[in-house]
Design an enzyme around this catalytic site. Sequence first.
Site, mmCIF file in Angstrom:
data_model
loop_
_atom_site.group_PDB
_atom_site.id
_atom_site.type_symbol
_atom_site.label_atom_id
_atom_site.label_comp_id
_atom_site.label_asym_id
_atom_site.label_seq_id
_atom_site.Cartn_x
_atom_site.Cartn_y
_atom_site.Cartn_z
ATOM 1 N N LYS A 160 27.366 -54.600 23.023
ATOM 2 C CA LYS A 160 27.696 -54.728 21.585
ATOM 3 C C LYS A 160 26.585 -54.136 20.724
ATOM 4 O O LYS A 160 26.624 -54.239 19.501
ATOM 5 C CB LYS A 160 27.848 -56.211 21.222
ATOM 6 C CG LYS A 160 28.939 -56.938 21.972
ATOM 7 C CD LYS A 160 28.960 -58.398 21.481
ATOM 8 C CE LYS A 160 29.870 -59.252 22.316
ATOM 9 N NZ LYS A 160 29.647 -60.686 22.032
ATOM 10 N N HIS A 194 7.805 -49.432 39.128
ATOM 11 C CA HIS A 194 8.568 -50.483 39.822
ATOM 12 C C HIS A 194 7.542 -51.356 40.555
ATOM 13 O O HIS A 194 7.423 -51.309 41.773
ATOM 14 C CB HIS A 194 9.534 -49.821 40.801
ATOM 15 C CG HIS A 194 10.563 -50.741 41.401
ATOM 16 N ND1 HIS A 194 10.449 -52.116 41.371
ATOM 17 C CD2 HIS A 194 11.709 -50.466 42.048
ATOM 18 C CE1 HIS A 194 11.498 -52.640 41.991
ATOM 19 N NE2 HIS A 194 12.279 -51.663 42.395
ATOM 20 N N ARG A 249 18.778 -55.097 46.405
ATOM 21 C CA ARG A 249 17.608 -55.785 46.918
ATOM 22 C C ARG A 249 16.778 -56.491 45.863
ATOM 23 O O ARG A 249 16.413 -57.646 46.003
ATOM 24 C CB ARG A 249 16.634 -54.782 47.583
ATOM 25 C CG ARG A 249 16.680 -54.669 49.029
ATOM 26 C CD ARG A 249 16.221 -53.276 49.368
ATOM 27 N NE ARG A 249 17.069 -52.339 48.660
ATOM 28 C CZ ARG A 249 18.259 -51.967 49.097
ATOM 29 N NH1 ARG A 249 18.715 -52.392 50.223
ATOM 30 N NH2 ARG A 249 19.007 -51.141 48.387
ATOM 31 N N THR A 250 16.446 -55.740 44.816
ATOM 32 C CA THR A 250 15.470 -56.298 43.876
ATOM 33 C C THR A 250 16.029 -57.554 43.215
ATOM 34 O O THR A 250 15.385 -58.601 43.184
ATOM 35 C CB THR A 250 15.078 -55.236 42.830
ATOM 36 O OG1 THR A 250 14.634 -54.081 43.530
ATOM 37 C CG2 THR A 250 13.963 -55.734 41.935
ATOM 38 N N ARG A 279 15.436 -55.148 34.736
ATOM 39 C CA ARG A 279 15.545 -53.731 35.117
ATOM 40 C C ARG A 279 16.322 -53.003 34.034
ATOM 41 O O ARG A 279 17.358 -53.490 33.575
ATOM 42 C CB ARG A 279 16.258 -53.582 36.452
ATOM 43 C CG ARG A 279 16.610 -52.131 36.746
ATOM 44 C CD ARG A 279 17.085 -51.931 38.147
ATOM 45 N NE ARG A 279 16.014 -52.098 39.103
ATOM 46 C CZ ARG A 279 16.149 -51.865 40.409
ATOM 47 N NH1 ARG A 279 17.320 -51.472 40.890
ATOM 48 N NH2 ARG A 279 15.136 -52.021 41.230
HETATM 49 C C1 NCD Z 1 14.327 -48.385 44.283
HETATM 50 C C2 NCD Z 1 14.498 -48.301 42.786
HETATM 51 O O1 NCD Z 1 15.338 -48.982 42.211
HETATM 52 O O2 NCD Z 1 13.725 -47.548 42.198
HETATM 53 N N1 NCD Z 1 15.136 -49.371 44.844
HETATM 54 C C3 NCD Z 1 14.600 -50.609 45.029
HETATM 55 O O3 NCD Z 1 14.416 -51.349 44.087
HETATM 56 N N2 NCD Z 1 14.209 -50.951 46.251
HETATM 57 C C4 NCD Z 1 14.450 -47.102 44.978
HETATM 58 C C5 NCD Z 1 15.692 -46.296 44.750
HETATM 59 O O4 NCD Z 1 16.601 -46.712 44.038
HETATM 60 O O5 NCD Z 1 15.735 -45.204 45.308
#
Ligand code: NCD
Length: 303
Positions: free
Chosen positions: A80, A129, A51-52, A101
Amino acid sequence: MRHLINPLDFSTEELDKLFDLASDIEKHPEAYEHKCTGKKIATCFYEPSTRTRLSFETAMLNLGGSVIGFSDASASSAAKGESVADTIRVISCFADICAMRHPKEGAATVASTHSTIPVINAGDGGHQHPTQTLTDLLTIRALKGRLGNFTIGLCGDLKFGRTVHSLINALSRYEGIRFVFISPEELRIPDYIVDMLKEKNIPFEEVIRLEEAIGDLDLLYMTRVQRERFFNEEDYVRLKDFYILDKAKMELAREDMLVLHPLPRVNEISVEVDDDPRAVYFKQVQYGVYVRMALILTLLGLA
Ligand code: NCD
């Protein structure tokens, strides 16, 4: 230059503006189709995501911009031994904005101090997040009509769940919020958050059984047990099905209680709940695109 590392990086007034913009984008998407022509977003994902990452990419494409990036650290120079600091210096030469991320807490902060483009924290370890929080807040505002004066239950892995930590941080600035933390003993909310709530005199309680709390809630935020942050598989297996929200439990809830979940879902919400009008976790995903569009415009100074 502004970054978004922590949900508190924006004041509540700035968030109101951002959410107003996101709502306008929802109503008039055609007015925004060319706002980012010629701009690029780099999505640098050192950890899995559906999703993100895709919602950032969709957001930029909806604005007429384009996308570069990687979705697997093993396919980048991290394999590397390149540092985040060096990688972001390089990305700064290619893109106008970066969503990152990383499994390490603080990675996005490090990136922002070495970057010449805005950096968005798309999740740093078990820490924060912020863009999921923007998504959650926009969803609540759109569907409840307010950001304040409610009781919210957060259920599941409150220890490792970064979306939970960010959401509590953000909500602690609004009036009339009461938190109910629903978790097994092993996955309790971290002490630093408990201390922050006590310091600010924000009411909260901790319970183990979902059935005990659900009838009092205006909002229920379900989360998955964060397998990748466990030290041993045995503990994960013991805790993974601790909560399963099903139709029977939904009968104990108020008629206007909303169920949110950052997704991905594993077993903690039975699929039989998906048709319940109170289940809004897939609507949340759509709001996530609008709010990321608004965020990109704001950080690029195009809002
Ligand atoms: C979340 C995350 O990555 O922290 N996912 C997301 O980005 N919607 C929640 C999860 O992974 O449980």
